[in-house]
Design a protein around this motif. Structure first.
Motif, mmCIF file in Angstrom:
data_model
loop_
_atom_site.group_PDB
_atom_site.id
_atom_site.type_symbol
_atom_site.label_atom_id
_atom_site.label_comp_id
_atom_site.label_asym_id
_atom_site.label_seq_id
_atom_site.Cartn_x
_atom_site.Cartn_y
_atom_site.Cartn_z
ATOM 1 N N GLU A 101 -1.510 -2.867 -7.496
ATOM 2 C CA GLU A 101 -0.284 -2.599 -6.980
ATOM 3 C C GLU A 101 0.092 -2.123 -5.474
ATOM 4 O OE1 GLU A 101 3.894 -2.029 -7.067
ATOM 5 O OE2 GLU A 101 2.756 -3.268 -8.517
ATOM 6 N N PRO A 102 -0.958 -1.337 -5.289
ATOM 7 C CA PRO A 102 -0.751 -0.910 -3.733
ATOM 8 C C PRO A 102 -1.165 -1.932 -2.615
ATOM 9 C CG PRO A 102 -2.664 0.078 -4.593
ATOM 10 C CD PRO A 102 -1.887 -0.506 -5.791
ATOM 11 N N TYR A 103 -2.093 -3.053 -2.859
ATOM 12 C CA TYR A 103 -2.381 -4.051 -2.354
ATOM 13 C C TYR A 103 -1.297 -5.071 -2.225
ATOM 14 C CZ TYR A 103 -7.366 -2.662 -2.058
ATOM 15 O OH TYR A 103 -8.560 -1.868 -1.852
ATOM 16 N N TRP A 104 -0.749 -5.225 -3.217
ATOM 17 C CA TRP A 104 0.423 -6.088 -3.359
ATOM 18 C C TRP A 104 1.617 -5.539 -2.438
ATOM 19 C CZ3 TRP A 104 1.498 -10.958 -3.344
ATOM 20 C CH2 TRP A 104 2.717 -11.426 -3.766
ATOM 21 N N GLN A 105 1.811 -4.302 -2.696
ATOM 22 C CA GLN A 105 2.900 -3.606 -1.999
ATOM 23 C C GLN A 105 2.648 -3.927 -0.375
ATOM 24 O OE1 GLN A 105 3.295 0.607 -2.720
ATOM 25 N NE2 GLN A 105 4.132 0.098 -4.830
ATOM 26 N N GLU A 106 1.495 -3.735 0.231
ATOM 27 C CA GLU A 106 1.362 -3.869 1.491
ATOM 28 C C GLU A 106 1.678 -5.404 2.015
ATOM 29 O OE1 GLU A 106 0.017 -3.267 5.677
ATOM 30 O OE2 GLU A 106 0.755 -2.032 4.027
ATOM 31 N N ILE A 107 1.168 -6.158 1.039
ATOM 32 C CA ILE A 107 1.310 -7.812 1.400
ATOM 33 C C ILE A 107 2.812 -8.142 1.166
ATOM 34 C CG2 ILE A 107 0.789 -10.050 0.411
ATOM 35 C CD1 ILE A 107 -2.058 -9.229 0.010
ATOM 36 N N ALA A 108 3.394 -7.734 0.238
ATOM 37 C CA ALA A 108 4.859 -8.039 0.129
ATOM 38 C C ALA A 108 5.699 -7.549 1.400
ATOM 39 C CB ALA A 108 5.615 -7.312 -1.063
ATOM 40 N N VAL A 162 15.889 -17.378 -2.842
ATOM 41 C CA VAL A 162 16.555 -16.386 -3.711
ATOM 42 C C VAL A 162 16.220 -16.781 -5.280
ATOM 43 C CG1 VAL A 162 18.192 -15.181 -2.242
ATOM 44 C CG2 VAL A 162 18.991 -17.371 -3.573
ATOM 45 N N ARG A 163 16.184 -18.264 -5.466
ATOM 46 C CA ARG A 163 16.043 -18.915 -6.827
ATOM 47 C C ARG A 163 14.665 -18.890 -7.162
ATOM 48 N NH1 ARG A 163 18.694 -24.581 -7.672
ATOM 49 N NH2 ARG A 163 17.187 -25.453 -6.274
ATOM 50 N N MET A 164 13.659 -19.080 -6.192
ATOM 51 C CA MET A 164 12.247 -19.291 -6.569
ATOM 52 C C MET A 164 11.870 -17.944 -7.122
ATOM 53 S SD MET A 164 9.190 -20.904 -4.761
ATOM 54 C CE MET A 164 7.306 -20.761 -5.385
ATOM 55 N N GLU A 165 11.071 -17.773 -8.187
ATOM 56 C CA GLU A 165 10.575 -16.622 -8.558
ATOM 57 C C GLU A 165 10.000 -15.947 -7.826
ATOM 58 O OE1 GLU A 165 10.833 -19.347 -12.397
ATOM 59 O OE2 GLU A 165 10.653 -19.481 -10.217
ATOM 60 N N SER A 166 8.745 -16.516 -7.210
ATOM 61 C CA SER A 166 7.866 -15.837 -6.154
ATOM 62 C C SER A 166 8.310 -15.299 -5.089
ATOM 63 C CB SER A 166 6.515 -16.771 -6.063
ATOM 64 O OG SER A 166 5.736 -16.747 -7.034
ATOM 65 N N HIS A 167 9.120 -16.170 -4.594
ATOM 66 C CA HIS A 167 10.022 -15.600 -3.251
ATOM 67 C C HIS A 167 10.760 -14.332 -3.615
ATOM 68 C CE1 HIS A 167 8.931 -19.062 -0.957
ATOM 69 N NE2 HIS A 167 9.521 -19.794 -1.364
ATOM 70 N N ARG A 168 11.382 -14.219 -4.678
ATOM 71 C CA ARG A 168 12.299 -13.443 -5.011
ATOM 72 C C ARG A 168 11.532 -12.095 -5.393
ATOM 73 N NH1 ARG A 168 14.885 -15.756 -8.517
ATOM 74 N NH2 ARG A 168 13.817 -14.964 -10.638
ATOM 75 N N TRP A 169 10.346 -12.118 -6.061
ATOM 76 C CA TRP A 169 9.399 -10.987 -6.423
ATOM 77 C C TRP A 169 8.878 -10.364 -5.066
ATOM 78 C CZ3 TRP A 169 6.552 -14.439 -10.353
ATOM 79 C CH2 TRP A 169 7.508 -14.385 -11.729
ATOM 80 N N VAL A 170 8.588 -11.272 -4.053
ATOM 81 C CA VAL A 170 8.060 -10.734 -2.764
ATOM 82 C C VAL A 170 9.215 -9.792 -2.185
ATOM 83 C CG1 VAL A 170 7.363 -11.228 -0.420
ATOM 84 C CG2 VAL A 170 6.245 -12.479 -2.337
ATOM 85 N N MET A 171 10.378 -10.260 -2.080
ATOM 86 C CA MET A 171 11.358 -9.675 -1.279
ATOM 87 C C MET A 171 11.980 -8.186 -2.142
ATOM 88 S SD MET A 171 13.982 -12.469 0.105
ATOM 89 C CE MET A 171 14.246 -13.333 -1.571
ATOM 90 N N THR A 172 12.106 -8.410 -3.506
ATOM 91 C CA THR A 172 12.272 -7.213 -4.371
ATOM 92 C C THR A 172 11.309 -6.055 -4.325
ATOM 93 O OG1 THR A 172 13.388 -8.719 -6.109
ATOM 94 C CG2 THR A 172 12.735 -6.556 -6.815
ATOM 95 N N VAL A 217 9.966 -0.964 -2.021
ATOM 96 C CA VAL A 217 9.162 0.092 -1.465
ATOM 97 C C VAL A 217 9.692 0.748 -0.374
ATOM 98 C CG1 VAL A 217 6.861 0.682 -0.431
ATOM 99 C CG2 VAL A 217 7.106 -0.751 -2.492
ATOM 100 N N LEU A 218 10.107 -0.126 0.609
ATOM 101 C CA LEU A 218 10.653 0.329 1.799
ATOM 102 C C LEU A 218 12.056 1.204 1.760
ATOM 103 C CD1 LEU A 218 10.721 -2.984 3.908
ATOM 104 C CD2 LEU A 218 9.437 -0.757 4.355
ATOM 105 N N THR A 219 12.758 1.050 0.555
ATOM 106 C CA THR A 219 13.988 2.086 0.191
ATOM 107 C C THR A 219 13.638 3.328 -0.368
ATOM 108 O OG1 THR A 219 14.618 0.621 -1.624
ATOM 109 C CG2 THR A 219 15.535 0.074 0.486
ATOM 110 N N GLY A 220 12.455 3.503 -0.854
ATOM 111 C CA GLY A 220 11.928 4.405 -2.093
ATOM 112 C C GLY A 220 12.344 4.403 -3.173
ATOM 113 N N GLU A 221 12.985 3.224 -3.422
ATOM 114 C CA GLU A 221 13.283 3.030 -5.054
ATOM 115 C C GLU A 221 12.116 2.663 -5.794
ATOM 116 O OE1 GLU A 221 14.363 0.702 -8.637
ATOM 117 O OE2 GLU A 221 13.121 0.033 -7.140
ATOM 118 N N THR A 222 10.999 2.341 -5.613
ATOM 119 C CA THR A 222 9.747 2.284 -5.942
ATOM 120 C C THR A 222 8.838 3.292 -5.302
ATOM 121 O OG1 THR A 222 10.060 0.065 -6.775
ATOM 122 C CG2 THR A 222 7.996 0.728 -6.439
#
Length: 434
Positions: free
Chosen positions: A333-340, A393-403, A408-413
């Motif tokens: 998770e923390p590695y993915w947060q940094e990459i996202a 916005v339609r392709m899953e992996s793109h959407r998962w990266v942005m979400t 994380v940037l907004t503090g929601e996670t």
């Protein structure tokens, strides 16, 4: 990263079962092998042949296995075929690519990928026809959405293997009555896996999915591919990111998140995208017992076993480190947060800005100025930009990266990154950047 690295993975849960049955005199059946490779797309001036695309050493290895599978990434179409209106490049394989892939030793071509429908439904049909004409079986596409999910049956070693092939959605998915690919997020993907588990001794899912040029799968993709194992898949084998990623043993199966490129001409000069990971899987009847890692590299347009220009131990150590981090969701998770977050700033913020209109703030401040308004709200003039926005916005992996990045940037996670995880994530990302 250095030091001798192991190249064989023992599938302990199934190996123990196989050994137990053997002790009772009820072995699973004959031993046999399968070779699986990643993305294959050719675009070269001279007509491709097996000799000019795959080294003798690899061809001999592929031929020595009982079944061999590769992802045939782009369609074979007529010279006058027209590309569909889409975001991103429309690519095709030359007509000679069918014979080249067959002569290299491949028996099966998976076709559920993001480029298979680049020239429309007719291009899908012509690709299937061209591959079948040279003796290659195909899977992952069909003349309708239902048909695209039909598994390919492989009979070997006294066992029946069901191969299911799915992909993420871009401009490639089959219509209810038109040729295209099977969509991994559709309910029919899960139904196909469950049905295959009831029908076949072993189920292998090949999934074309993930964010490109990154070392890890999104946790959401990891969860989905783990679910495939939970409902019946014995092996899940991935590609699409164009770079190899890690693997894990999970439940009663194993997941390889990305094999990367096998041979992709347009990336042959890329340091990070011109090597990949193939697998040689040993079976005892229906039971996969060992997986041998076969790293490959492309040199002068020909794919070789890795080790001629790259350091084999270093690349194996890198892959093992990715697998160590990937196999534990909490560690990942923390590695993915940094990459996202990095991807959001480098890629997605620009794509979103472009898709929404580069002068959006000016348009709001000058609603009556045609010179400002037209470039933004004239959707036909900005069709390519709008198509790009649709894709992300339609392709899953793109959407998962942005979400993930925005959460994380907004503090929601909760931000789980540490200085150590951020530093290593950036180092690993540098080995996949195009």
């Amino acid at each position: 990263m250095s030091g001798e690295q192991r190249t064989t993975i023992e599938l302990e849960s199934v190996s123990e079962e196989s050994e137990s049955e053997s002790e009772d005199g009820n072995g699973n059946g004959d031993h046999w092998s399968m070779f699986v490779a990643g993305d294959y797309a050719l675009s070269r001036d001279e007509p491709p042949t097996a000799e000019r695309s795959v080294s003798r050493a690899l061809r001999e290895r592929i031929d020595a296995t009982d079944v061999s599978v590769v992802n045939f990434e782009a369609p074979i179409v007529a010279d006058d075929a027209r590309a569909v209106d889409k975001s991103g490049p429309a690519i095709d394989n030359p007509a000679e690519a069918a014979a080249a892939v067959a002569d290299a030793g491949f028996d099966v071509c998976t076709l559920a990928n993001n480029h298979v429908r680049d020239f429309g439904p007719d291009g899908v049909a012509s690709t299937v026809e061209a591959l079948e004409a040279v003796g290659c079986e195909t899977v992952g596409v069909g003349e309708s959405h239902d048909a695209a999910f039909d598994p390919l049956e492989i009979a070997c070693g006294g066992a029946s293997i069901g191969l299911v092939n799915v992909c993420e959605r871009e401009f490639n998915i089959a219509g209810e009555n038109s040729h295209g690919a099977a969509w991994l997020s559709d309910r029919r993907a899960r139904e196909a896996i469950r049905d295959a588990d009831r029908e076949f001794d072993t189920v292998i899912v090949v999934a074309h999915a993930g964010a490109e040029y990154v070392p890890f799968p999104a946790p959401e993709l990891q969860g989905l591919l783990r679910e495939f194992v939970d409902i019946g898949a014995d092996l899940v084998l991935g590609h699409h990111p164009h770079v190899p990623q890690g693997w894990e043993t999970y439940g009663d199966g194993a997941i390889f998140y990305s094999l990367g490129n096998f041979l992709f001409d347009s990336m042959a000069d890329s340091e990070n995208a011109s090597w990949g990971l193939a697998l040689e899987i040993e079976f005892d009847g229906p039971t996969p017992v060992t997986i041998e890692l076969v790293p490959t590299e492309t040199i002068g347009g020909v794919v070789h076993p890795l080790g001629q220009v790259r350091d084999l131990d270093d690349h194996l150590a890198y892959l093992h480190r990715l697998s160590e981090l990937t196999g534990d969701s909490e560690t990942l998770e923390p590695y993915w947060q940094e990459i996202a977050i990095q991807l959001f700033y480098e890629r997605y913020s620009n794509w979103l800005h472009m898709g929404c209109g580069v002068n959006l703030s000016r348009a709001r401040s000058a609603p009556n100025d045609p010179a400002v308004q037209r470039p933004i709200w004239d959707l036909e003039a900005r069709r390519k930009e709008i198509l790009a926005l649709l894709t992300i916005v339609r392709m899953e992996s793109h959407r998962w990266v942005m979400t993930k990045a925005l959460a994380v940037l907004t503090g929601e996670t909760t931000d789980l990154r540490t200085p150590e995880s951020r530093e290593e994530a950036q180092l690993l990302l540098s080995r996949t950047a195009r």
